[in-house]
Design an enzyme around this catalytic site. Structure first.
Site, mmCIF file in Angstrom:
data_model
loop_
_atom_site.group_PDB
_atom_site.id
_atom_site.type_symbol
_atom_site.label_atom_id
_atom_site.label_comp_id
_atom_site.label_asym_id
_atom_site.label_seq_id
_atom_site.Cartn_x
_atom_site.Cartn_y
_atom_site.Cartn_z
ATOM 1 N N ASP A 1 -4.992 10.878 12.375
ATOM 2 C CA ASP A 1 -5.208 10.415 10.993
ATOM 3 C C ASP A 1 -5.832 9.022 10.989
ATOM 4 O O ASP A 1 -5.422 8.156 10.224
ATOM 5 C CB ASP A 1 -3.895 10.420 10.215
ATOM 6 C CG ASP A 1 -4.121 10.291 8.702
ATOM 7 O OD1 ASP A 1 -5.221 10.656 8.245
ATOM 8 O OD2 ASP A 1 -3.216 9.824 7.993
ATOM 9 N N PHE B 1 3.364 9.455 3.387
ATOM 10 C CA PHE B 1 4.752 9.846 3.179
ATOM 11 C C PHE B 1 5.608 8.722 2.638
ATOM 12 O O PHE B 1 6.830 8.804 2.647
ATOM 13 C CB PHE B 1 5.361 10.351 4.490
ATOM 14 C CG PHE B 1 4.664 11.560 5.030
ATOM 15 C CD1 PHE B 1 4.638 12.734 4.312
ATOM 16 C CD2 PHE B 1 4.010 11.521 6.255
ATOM 17 C CE1 PHE B 1 3.990 13.859 4.795
ATOM 18 C CE2 PHE B 1 3.369 12.631 6.743
ATOM 19 C CZ PHE B 1 3.359 13.809 6.016
ATOM 20 N N GLY C 1 0.838 -1.193 0.000
ATOM 21 C CA GLY C 1 0.000 0.000 0.000
ATOM 22 C C GLY C 1 0.868 1.236 0.000
ATOM 23 O O GLY C 1 2.101 1.162 -0.036
ATOM 24 N N GLN C 2 0.204 2.389 0.060
ATOM 25 C CA GLN C 2 0.924 3.657 0.044
ATOM 26 C C GLN C 2 0.318 4.584 1.057
ATOM 27 O O GLN C 2 -0.886 4.825 1.055
ATOM 28 C CB GLN C 2 0.874 4.288 -1.344
ATOM 29 C CG GLN C 2 1.680 5.571 -1.455
ATOM 30 C CD GLN C 2 2.002 5.909 -2.893
ATOM 31 O OE1 GLN C 2 1.678 5.172 -3.806
ATOM 32 N NE2 GLN C 2 2.665 7.033 -3.103
ATOM 33 N N GLY C 3 1.157 5.096 1.968
ATOM 34 C CA GLY C 3 0.701 6.041 2.967
ATOM 35 C C GLY C 3 0.995 7.461 2.535
ATOM 36 O O GLY C 3 1.417 7.724 1.413
ATOM 37 N N LYS D 1 8.107 0.353 5.479
ATOM 38 C CA LYS D 1 7.681 1.618 4.892
ATOM 39 C C LYS D 1 8.919 2.382 4.440
ATOM 40 O O LYS D 1 9.807 2.695 5.230
ATOM 41 C CB LYS D 1 6.892 2.475 5.879
ATOM 42 C CG LYS D 1 6.447 3.810 5.265
ATOM 43 C CD LYS D 1 5.800 4.736 6.270
ATOM 44 C CE LYS D 1 4.390 4.325 6.571
ATOM 45 N NZ LYS D 1 3.701 5.335 7.400
#
Length: 663
Positions: A472, A358, A354-356, A375
């Site tokens: 968040d 940052f 996945g992509q967060g 990450k």
């Protein structure tokens, strides 16, 4: 994925001097490209904003501001400024589509400046054309990003494709890729295409205004993409525009990749290009030398930033390992880049989880067979450095079964890496987005997930030392392990509260549209109650199987929260429930849980319960609940509730009004 990448010569330019020559020539050709687009796509002139009058100070300041936009926007494709001061001050911005030339940009902005005053006399307005947009307001909208998607009338063509399901799937894949591409580009713009059948292709475009961060851009585009798929998945094309970002897809190429059909003008330019070849090569060499010099300066700045960061990290955590080795420092593993490259197959895209905000998260396998999630923080900005420091110094020692554990970290040059325990079932977002996976979540599983999230938040707010506000919380930040236990993740935006502190303020609002409490999104004020709001949104998403960010019901309600509120007041809660749950729940339990969710998303933070109360309410059986007040609708699109009826709820036999006050 087969994306077409427009005008990405700057990437090629890093590899050869010749590319600078091509880039220079392309910029000249692009400068004279004839582009038309004189009709506005949409005008947003909100009726709830004050009017200005002809000759008023506000009108004069607006004219002054708009007068500067055309020439200054044409230079770089974007311009933002303000005019006047006090109560009559006007803030404004103009943005041109990145693939159009300067002349067309200037013409479009001039046309839009005149048209926005002709069509609207409010003190807050937006206008969108195919090639540019203008926004102005009496308030400083640069400081707070609040998504408000609009749907142009052009979204009206029904589909005529061989396989609509394949189109929908390919559209999501295409746009997800473009969002990733745009957020890492200095222009915050990307276009591309993807085949969805042997003879059919879908084309897409995404763009953000330049004054927002890559994280805010990504959040805005994800929100807009949810709206695009909701409003236009059965159409041949669609557009969603907003003040901060735009998305569009068509079944034909509507953007510009290169210049064609210039006729005599193009021939003249080519002749000039040949005659001036030596001069262009000299200029290209000069650009190359200047770029290399600037790169060395930037590299030096980044190294100084990283040195500052290392000095601020806890002393027990040190980069004292040799390549390939692991050392334990307190409870943290310190890994070198080589180890993590091997573990993730050199950060292979097939290992992407996945992509967060940052960085991208990859699955990794250590030599001993242990699975990890890595990450890889973005190199682009100091925000990534801040998140890196925040996770290590703030979250490293947190231990709770409903929090994802940070196992270690690594840094090597510009690479900043965080290592987490691996979650076999990925995120809750993945489950709710996939009809097959969602059907596997019965009421018991969903209730346990809700309870797990609540317990994780309770630990952060009440039992962690120091107290932590997440800021968040959203579906993609709730991960599921092999046993479907919910674990809260991604603490890069978290903040510490002292024991006696209840509320804090920030000038920079960070978070995700659709989950931010109104007091945080609009005023920068956050507290444990803002996390409670986010939890309430997630609870309602879990029950309904729908996402607040992609919810779209034009006549019934404009947000998931409003939809839940209307049905609860009409005594029709069961219409809100995901159809996959119809055979696995007791109606009383669902009604009760929906009411808890509505208590959490009330507009006034003082009305929301604390997580201590929420956990008790979730586990106390048929206990008394207070009646929720209207949720906060101001954080998204809104439709007035002029005819809302207030009959007794179908669950009032078991859920009784009381005077319980949240602490």
């Amino acid at each position: 994925m087969g994306l077409e990448l427009p005008f990405r010569l700057e990437k090629i330019a890093r590899d050869s001097n010749l590319a600078y020559f091509l880039l220079f020539v392309a910029s000249i050709l692009l400068f004279v490209t004839p582009i038309n687009g004189n009709n506005p796509l949409d005008v947003f002139c909100p009726s709830d904003k004050d009017n200005y009058t002809l000759g008023s100070p506000f009108r004069n300041n607006l004219e002054q501001l708009l007068g500067k936009l055309a020439s200054r926007t044409a230079k770089k494709g974007f311009y933002s400024s303000s005019a006047g001061d006090g109560t009559d001050q006007v803030f404004g911005q103009a943005l041109c589509r990145h693939d159009v030339n300067r002349s067309a940009c200037g013409d479009c902005v001039r046309n839009a400046s005149q048209e926005i005053m002709n069509k609207c006399n409010r003190k807050d307005a937006d206008i969108w054309y195919e090639y540019c947009q203008i926004s102005y307001s009496y308030s400083n909208f640069f400081s707070v990003i609040n998504y408000l998607g609009q749907y142009p009338d052009s979204n009206n063509q029904t589909q005529n494709v061989s396989n609509p399901n394949e189109l929908s799937s390919s559209l999501k894949e295409l746009m997800d890729g473009l969002i990733s591409e745009a957020t890492s580009a200095s222009s915050l713009f990307a276009v591309g295409s993807l085949n969805f059948s042997s003879q059919e292709r879908v084309y897409g475009l995404v763009q953000c205004t330049r004054r927002i961060s890559e994280n805010d851009c990504g959040n805005c585009l994800v929100q807009a993409l949810g709206d695009l798929r909701s409003c236009c998945s059965s159409h041949q094309g669609g557009t969603v525009v907003s003040r901060y970002c735009n998305v569009r897809f068509e079944l034909y190429r509507f953007y510009y990749l290169h210049s064609k059909g210039f006729g005599k003008a193009r021939i003249i330019l080519l002749v000039i290009g040949i005659l001036a070849g030596s001069l262009l090569l000299s200029l290209a060499l000069g650009v190359y030398v200047a770029r290399q010099r600037r790169k060395r300066i930037i590299t030096g700045d980044e190294e100084r930033d990283e040195n500052v960061l290392l000095q601020k990290l806890p002393k027990p955590i040190e980069l004292s390992i040799s390549k390939g080795d692991l050392q334990c420092s307190d409870d943290m593993l310190v890994m070198d880049l080589a180890t993590l490259r091997v573990a993730t197959a050199n950060f292979c895209v097939t290992n992407k989880l996945g992509q967060g905000g940052f960085g991208i998260i990859y699955k990794g396998i250590l030599p001993g067979g242990n699975e990890i999630a890595v990450k890889r923080l973005s190199r682009k900005s100091w925000q990534g450095m801040e998140e890196f420091k925040n996770e290590i110094t703030l979250i490293a020692k947190l231990k709770h079964k409903n929090l994802v554990r940070l196992l270690g970290w690594g840094m090597d040059g510009h690479e900043k890496l965080l290592v987490y325990e691996y979650m076999a079932n990925k995120s809750l977002d993945v489950f709710l987005s996939d009809p097959v996976k969602r059907s596997q979540l019965d009421w018991s599983a969903r209730y346990n997930i809700i309870d797990g999230i609540a317990r994780g938040l309770l630990y952060l707010h009440e039992y962690s030392v120091p107290k932590i506000i997440h800021r968040d919380l959203k579906l993609s930040n709730v991960l599921l392990d092999i046993d479907m236990v919910a674990k809260i993740s991604d603490f890069g935006m978290a903040r510490i509260f002292s024991e006696k502190q209840n509320v804090a303020n920030t000038r920079r609002v960070v978070g995700t549209f659709g989950y931010m409490a109104p007091e945080y999104a609009m005023e920068g004020q956050f507290s444990a109650k803002s996390d409670v709001f986010s939890f309430g949104v997630i609870l309602l998403e879990i029950i309904s199987g729908k996402k607040n960010s992609g919810f779209y019901l034009t006549k019934r309600a404009s947000s998931l929260l409003k939809y839940a509120w209307i049905l609860w007041n009409e005594g029709k809660e069961l219409e809100f429930v995901d159809p996959f749950l119809l055979k696995s729940f007791a109606p009383v339990d669902v009604c009760r849980t929906i009411q808890i969710g509505l208590l959490c998303v009330q507009e006034d933070p003082a009305d929301r319960p604390l997580m201590t109360d929420v956990v008790i309410l979730l586990e106390s059986g048929p206990a008394v609940l207070s009646q929720p007040k209207q949720p906060a609708f101001s954080v998204g699109r809104d439709i007035p509730l002029d005819t809302l009826l207030m009959p007794e709820s179908s669950c009032t036999n078991d859920i009784i009004a009381s005077t319980m006050s949240p602490r």
